[in-house]
Design an enzyme around this catalytic site. Structure first.
Site, PDB file in Angstrom:
ATOM      1  N   MET A   1       1.702 -12.551 -19.617  1.00  0.00           N
ATOM      2  CA  MET A   1       2.623 -11.423 -19.716  1.00  0.00           C
ATOM      3  C   MET A   1       2.179 -10.228 -18.863  1.00  0.00           C
ATOM      4  SD  MET A   1       3.480 -11.545 -23.811  1.00  0.00           S
ATOM      5  CE  MET A   1       4.747 -10.269 -23.668  1.00  0.00           C
ATOM      6  N   HIS A   2       3.074  -9.281 -18.707  1.00  0.00           N
ATOM      7  CA  HIS A   2       2.816  -7.927 -18.198  1.00  0.00           C
ATOM      8  C   HIS A   2       2.568  -7.836 -16.696  1.00  0.00           C
ATOM      9  CE1 HIS A   2       2.348  -7.205 -22.449  1.00  0.00           C
ATOM     10  NE2 HIS A   2       1.187  -7.820 -22.505  1.00  0.00           N
TER      11      HIS A   2
ATOM     12  N   ASP B   1       3.693 -15.914 -22.829  1.00  0.00           N
ATOM     13  CA  ASP B   1       2.837 -17.009 -23.278  1.00  0.00           C
ATOM     14  C   ASP B   1       2.592 -17.019 -24.777  1.00  0.00           C
ATOM     15  OD1 ASP B   1       1.250 -14.722 -23.183  1.00  0.00           O
ATOM     16  OD2 ASP B   1      -0.304 -15.606 -21.918  1.00  0.00           O
TER      17      ASP B   1
END
Length: 491
Positions: free
Chosen positions: A78-79, A237
């Site tokens: 992520m991110h 995830d």
């Protein structure tokens, strides 16, 4: 029919092929490098992810009837900030979830814009790993590149883009950008304006199980797949891992011992931690979840064994840790190798051993690393307890969960049973289930998880060991506050 689940991780991309009964037919792993250009920075080339797909999917399908493949979905780290120009070219290496360069931007967002305002707009406050602070950093430090941004994506969305040509994301992954109004599932106009963005630079939002397109002709030919294969939006995830362990609906919990460590609490209704120590995100099942995330979990063990002890024999190192030593180790370890997120939110935090003496052994240090990660996960567990969220038991997944010793330590540090599911492929398996839902094999994510996810074993806590770890945890809690003012002076 067959379905492909992709787990786009930090060190490797894992591919999973499953049939409609949930039987995993094959897995393939393609590794790629991770770059640390400056202390606390973490970057990766998106082209490495795509090359992993071009290499990994044909290996996955070798010997199978490719015409039976019906759907693909990905769960991904992520991110991460993936920025494309108006020709679809990547402008710079992706800035990853565990990158700590945005301390100035995080302080600006939380202290100048204000935590209350951020929480009202996005259900979260700023953390260094989130995407919005990275965009502000890029605008400040790389203004020429920032001005050329035409599209912004998250890592797994870049794979979807290369597979289909469609710019999309899902609500679970978008929740970690600090650009999404999580409650209402729309991009926040105020946050886009704050970051100097326009709506058209952001991908279209979807549920994780929603189909977003089919394979581009050239891509289908390269992968050996039919062009009509459906590609679904996929998920972050942790949300994908939760689906893969059956952590859906109301009140489920999943702990992931991967590169990072997370505690994931699913809910059918929207809720926010009033102290913002836990993230409030959308879930891949169409609901919501609260999540605590530590930046370095299994990666701590990998670092200590490989970089310090110069061995990859993780199991062999743990053999020397005797049962009678559990809960009695005088050595403590703060697992803050990349700074820390939940619940301390401190980019300056660092890894620390304390309590060593002349008789400290190699095994004591290995044990301290395993226990330090477990204690840090409990920090988020305690936040949930203080919110009156009952967690009577949890699923567990991730590479670290393959260690019987680590599972025993964690079960006793938390004082709850830990369930291990039959298919231990977390995000990849969850992504495959999302693809099944998107292609109509199941009516909902909950239905798919109920039909295909099975618990094979449970690790139960021992009351005496839990009591010993309770005392050890209380001492662990004192270490970070004692070191907090020192850490910035070490940079």
């Amino acid at each position: 029919m067959l379905y492909i689940g992709i787990d786009l991780g930090t060190s490797a991309c894992k591919f999973l092929l499953t049939d409609t009964d949930g039987t995993v037919k094959r897995t393939v792993t393609e590794e790629y490098p991770l770059s640390f250009p400056h202390p606390g920075w973490s970057e990766q080339e998106p082209s490495d992810w795509w090359n992993a797909c071009l290499n990994g999917i044909p290996k996955l399908l070798d010997g199978f009837d490719c015409s039976l493949v019906r759907g693909i979905a990905a769960g991904g780290q992520m991110h991460g900030l993936v920025a494309l120009d108006d020709s679809g070219r990547v402008l710079r290496p992706a800035i990853l979830w565990n990158d700590g360069r945005t301390g100035e931007e995080v302080t600006y967002l939380n202290d100048m814009i204000g935590r209350d305002i951020l929480s009202a707009r996005t259900a979260n406050i700023a953390f260094a790993g989130f995407t919005a602070p990275k965009l502000l950093w890029m605008r400040r430090c790389e203004p020429e590149l920032f001005a050329r941004i035409a599209r912004i994506m998250l890592p797994k969305d870049y794979l979807v883009y290369r597979l289909t040509g469609v710019c999309s994301t899902d609500y679970s992954d978008a929740s970690g950008t600090l650009l999404l109004d999580v409650k209402n599932r729309v991009w926040s106009p105020e946050m886009l304006s704050l970051c100097g963005l326009k709506q058209e630079q952001l991908p279209q939002l979807h549920e994780s199980f929603s189909p977003v397109g089919t394979l581009l002709p050239a891509v289908a030919a390269a992968l050996g797949l039919p062009e009509h294969v459906t590609v679904c939006a996929g998920a972050g995830d942790n949300a994908a891992a939760a689906v893969g362990t059956g952590t859906v609906g109301d009140g489920g919990c999943n702990i992931s011992l991967g590169t990072s460590g997370t505690i994931f609490i699913s809910s059918e209704s929207f809720g926010v931690d009033p102290h913002n120590a836990l993230h409030s995100f959308a879930h891949a099942d169409g609901g919501y979840h609260l999540m605590g995330c530590m930046l370095s979990a299994a990666s701590c063990n990998k670092w200590f064994c490989e970089s310090i002890l110069h061995t990859d024999g993780y199991a062999r190192e743990q053999e020397a840790i005797k049962t009678e030593r559990l809960g009695r180790n005088p050595v403590y370890f703060l697992p803050y190798l990349m700074g820390e997120r939940s619940p301390v939110n401190d980019t300056n935090a660092r890894g620390t051993f304390i309590g060593m003496t002349m008789d400290t052994s190699r095994a004591d240090l290995v044990q301290a690393v395993l226990e330090g990660v477990a204690f840090a996960i409990r920090d988020s567990f305690e936040v949930a307890k203080n919110l009156n969220i009952p967690i009577p038991r949890s699923n567990i997944c991730g590479g670290g969960s393959r260690s019987p010793l680590w599972k025993t330590i964690l079960a006793n540090v938390l004082g709850i049973p830990l369930d291990i599911v039959k298919t231990e492929q977390g995000p990849g398996y969850g992504a495959a289930l999302l693809a099944m839902v998107g292609c109509g094999e199941f009516a909902s994510v909950s239905e798919a998880a109920k039909a295909l996810v099975e618990v094979k074993d449970t690790v139960r806590p021992d009351p005496d060991l839990t009591a010993r770890y309770e005392e050890k945890y209380r001492r662990f809690r004192e270490i970070y506050p004692a070191c907090r003012e020192l850490f910035p002076k070490l940079l």
